[in-house]
Design a protein around this motif. Structure first.
Motif, PDB file in Angstrom:
ATOM      1  N   ARG A 212      49.765  51.758  43.433  1.00  0.00           N
ATOM      2  CA  ARG A 212      49.011  52.968  43.753  1.00  0.00           C
ATOM      3  C   ARG A 212      48.120  53.387  42.581  1.00  0.00           C
ATOM      4  N   LEU A 213      48.599  53.166  41.370  1.00  0.00           N
ATOM      5  CA  LEU A 213      47.801  53.446  40.181  1.00  0.00           C
ATOM      6  C   LEU A 213      46.509  52.636  40.218  1.00  0.00           C
ATOM      7  N   VAL A 214      46.630  51.350  40.533  1.00  0.00           N
ATOM      8  CA  VAL A 214      45.461  50.481  40.620  1.00  0.00           C
ATOM      9  C   VAL A 214      44.526  50.962  41.721  1.00  0.00           C
ATOM     10  N   VAL A 218      40.666  52.199  41.327  1.00  0.00           N
ATOM     11  CA  VAL A 218      39.573  51.519  42.025  1.00  0.00           C
ATOM     12  C   VAL A 218      38.768  52.523  42.843  1.00  0.00           C
ATOM     13  N   ASP A 219      39.462  53.421  43.539  1.00  0.00           N
ATOM     14  CA  ASP A 219      38.763  54.433  44.341  1.00  0.00           C
ATOM     15  C   ASP A 219      37.887  55.324  43.462  1.00  0.00           C
ATOM     16  N   LEU A 220      38.368  55.655  42.273  1.00  0.00           N
ATOM     17  CA  LEU A 220      37.602  56.509  41.367  1.00  0.00           C
ATOM     18  C   LEU A 220      36.375  55.802  40.802  1.00  0.00           C
ATOM     19  N   CYS A 221      36.454  54.473  40.705  1.00  0.00           N
ATOM     20  CA  CYS A 221      35.350  53.716  40.116  1.00  0.00           C
ATOM     21  C   CYS A 221      34.093  53.765  40.964  1.00  0.00           C
ATOM     22  N   GLY A 222      34.237  53.766  42.292  1.00  0.00           N
ATOM     23  CA  GLY A 222      33.073  53.758  43.152  1.00  0.00           C
ATOM     24  C   GLY A 222      32.267  52.482  42.983  1.00  0.00           C
ATOM     25  N   ASP A 223      30.956  52.588  43.230  1.00  0.00           N
ATOM     26  CA  ASP A 223      30.083  51.410  43.175  1.00  0.00           C
ATOM     27  C   ASP A 223      29.204  51.367  41.928  1.00  0.00           C
ATOM     28  N   GLY A 224      29.223  52.423  41.136  1.00  0.00           N
ATOM     29  CA  GLY A 224      28.336  52.479  39.978  1.00  0.00           C
ATOM     30  C   GLY A 224      28.954  51.895  38.728  1.00  0.00           C
ATOM     31  N   PRO A 225      28.191  51.862  37.651  1.00  0.00           N
ATOM     32  CA  PRO A 225      28.700  51.341  36.379  1.00  0.00           C
ATOM     33  C   PRO A 225      29.921  52.136  35.917  1.00  0.00           C
ATOM     34  N   VAL A 277      42.463  54.717  32.386  1.00  0.00           N
ATOM     35  CA  VAL A 277      41.444  55.739  32.179  1.00  0.00           C
ATOM     36  C   VAL A 277      40.138  55.222  32.761  1.00  0.00           C
ATOM     37  N   VAL A 278      39.506  56.035  33.589  1.00  0.00           N
ATOM     38  CA  VAL A 278      38.256  55.674  34.254  1.00  0.00           C
ATOM     39  C   VAL A 278      37.132  56.538  33.698  1.00  0.00           C
ATOM     40  N   ASP A 279      36.085  55.899  33.206  1.00  0.00           N
ATOM     41  CA  ASP A 279      34.893  56.608  32.737  1.00  0.00           C
ATOM     42  C   ASP A 279      33.714  56.177  33.596  1.00  0.00           C
ATOM     43  N   PRO A 280      33.375  56.965  34.617  1.00  0.00           N
ATOM     44  CA  PRO A 280      32.287  56.575  35.527  1.00  0.00           C
ATOM     45  C   PRO A 280      30.899  56.812  34.958  1.00  0.00           C
ATOM     46  N   THR A 281      30.822  57.403  33.760  1.00  0.00           N
ATOM     47  CA  THR A 281      29.517  57.659  33.151  1.00  0.00           C
ATOM     48  C   THR A 281      29.106  56.532  32.222  1.00  0.00           C
ATOM     49  N   GLY A 282      30.030  55.618  31.961  1.00  0.00           N
ATOM     50  CA  GLY A 282      29.894  54.728  30.813  1.00  0.00           C
ATOM     51  C   GLY A 282      28.873  53.630  30.947  1.00  0.00           C
ATOM     52  N   GLN A 283      28.276  53.325  29.831  1.00  0.00           N
ATOM     53  CA  GLN A 283      27.486  52.123  29.607  1.00  0.00           C
ATOM     54  C   GLN A 283      28.191  51.333  28.532  1.00  0.00           C
ATOM     55  N   PRO A 284      27.878  50.058  28.378  1.00  0.00           N
ATOM     56  CA  PRO A 284      28.557  49.260  27.350  1.00  0.00           C
ATOM     57  C   PRO A 284      28.425  49.905  25.986  1.00  0.00           C
ATOM     58  N   SER A 285      29.543  49.913  25.247  1.00  0.00           N
ATOM     59  CA  SER A 285      29.546  50.559  23.927  1.00  0.00           C
ATOM     60  C   SER A 285      29.262  49.612  22.804  1.00  0.00           C
ATOM     61  N   GLY A 286      28.960  48.362  23.116  1.00  0.00           N
ATOM     62  CA  GLY A 286      28.535  47.447  22.070  1.00  0.00           C
ATOM     63  C   GLY A 286      29.591  46.486  21.623  1.00  0.00           C
ATOM     64  N   ALA A 287      30.767  46.504  22.253  1.00  0.00           N
ATOM     65  CA  ALA A 287      31.825  45.571  21.895  1.00  0.00           C
ATOM     66  C   ALA A 287      32.300  44.842  23.123  1.00  0.00           C
ATOM     67  N   GLY A 288      32.847  43.675  22.930  1.00  0.00           N
ATOM     68  CA  GLY A 288      33.274  42.871  24.062  1.00  0.00           C
ATOM     69  C   GLY A 288      34.636  43.270  24.563  1.00  0.00           C
ATOM     70  N   GLY A 289      34.767  44.506  25.081  1.00  0.00           N
ATOM     71  CA  GLY A 289      36.038  44.984  25.541  1.00  0.00           C
ATOM     72  C   GLY A 289      36.530  44.257  26.770  1.00  0.00           C
ATOM     73  N   ARG A 290      35.630  43.675  27.510  1.00  0.00           N
ATOM     74  CA  ARG A 290      36.016  43.017  28.737  1.00  0.00           C
ATOM     75  C   ARG A 290      36.549  41.644  28.484  1.00  0.00           C
TER      76      ARG A 290
END
Length: 290
Positions: A212-214, A218-225, A277-290
């Protein structure tokens, strides 16, 4: 105008981003049996998890002192900053924000702006990163503080714990909710709302709670960055599995950081805890977190 960004150790920022964005981190204090120390410097996550795994052992935390913040602010001013924006975990969960405000009044309220993020962990961390990126791009202190506030407000922090007892002992959740969490094998999904830890959903098993956490994330992420963080305490395998599910199900994911909670928040959620933690405003912060 040069703006420096300060935060506290509960933001759990990736170390490379702290260095790259020149963020000042002021540690909280963690108290174990027989000794105390600074989070991340003197006391680590593993030691807290080991202590809490022993029946009857407790770990407590305390905020940085106003003097700790005064020293941090003066270091940044001496290094050339004209203004400081200081971004912290929810004032409902810790006295850290209040200590920072006291320090700001000593240094000068016209110099230091203190922001109550009203969230925790990378909910605060993403706000700090957004503020530091804006400062690096030349934004003024008012704009940097506004970006921190809006990013923190837009973020969502959700988590599951093996037991609510640690949160109850630390006064971070009511005794009635703690009883609920232990009755009939109920595993609550929790989140931070208006700066407080509250119940989001009740499920029967830990595996179902994580599922349910996942789904909630996912629902909070939506379709945007979107940027994500996965936290855990002594549950690396569970956290990596959770992160893999998010990578597979969030197509617009910019970055995802997986990290163990530090001692200060770990002391309240206990071993086995996992969170997103979901940040729907985010753009890449310059590090390879993924």
């Amino acid at each position: 105008m040069s703006v420096a960004v300060v935060t506290d150790s509960t933001a759990y920022l990736p170390a490379d981003l702290v260095t790259d964005l020149d963020i000042e981190v002021v540690p909280l204090y963690v108290v174990l049996t027989g000794r105390s120390g600074r989070e991340g410097l003197d006391v680590g996550s593993a030691e807290v998890a080991r202590t809490l795994a022993v029946r009857g052992q407790q770990v407590t935390t305390s905020r940085p002192t106003p003097g700790d913040f005064v020293a941090a602010y003066r270091r940044r001013l001496a290094a050339g900053a004209d203004r400081i924006v200081s971004v912290h975990l929810s004032g409902e969960l810790s006295g850290t924000w209040d200590a920072a405000r006291t320090a700001a009044s000593q240094v000068g309220d016209h110099v230091v702006t203190v922001v109550d993020g009203r969230t925790a962990a990378m909910g605060t961390g993403f706000a700090v990163l957004a503020a530091a990126r804006a400062a690096a791009a030349g934004a003024g202190a008012d704009e940097v503080a506004a970006i921190a506030r809006s990013t923190a407000e837009a973020s969502s922090t959700l988590f599951v714990v093996d037991t609510l007892e640690h949160l109850r002992r630390g006064g971070r959740i009511g005794s009635a909710a703690a009883v609920l969490g232990t009755a009939l094998s109920v595993r609550p999904v929790l989140h931070v709302q208006d700066g407080r830890i509250v119940l989001l959903e009740k499920v029967r098993t830990t595996s179902r709670a994580v599922s349910r956490l996942v789904q909630r994330a996912v629902d909070l992420c939506g379709d945007g960055p979107v940027s994500l963080a996965v936290h855990h305490l002594a549950a690396a395998g569970r956290a990596e599995a959770l992160a893999d599910q998010l990578r597979a199900r969030v197509p617009a994911l910019h970055e995802l950081h997986v990290s163990e909670l530090g001692a200060a928040i770990g002391a309240h959620v206990g071993p086995g805890a996992v969170g997103v933690v979901v940040d729907p405003t985010g753009q890449p912060s310059g590090a390879g977190g993924r």
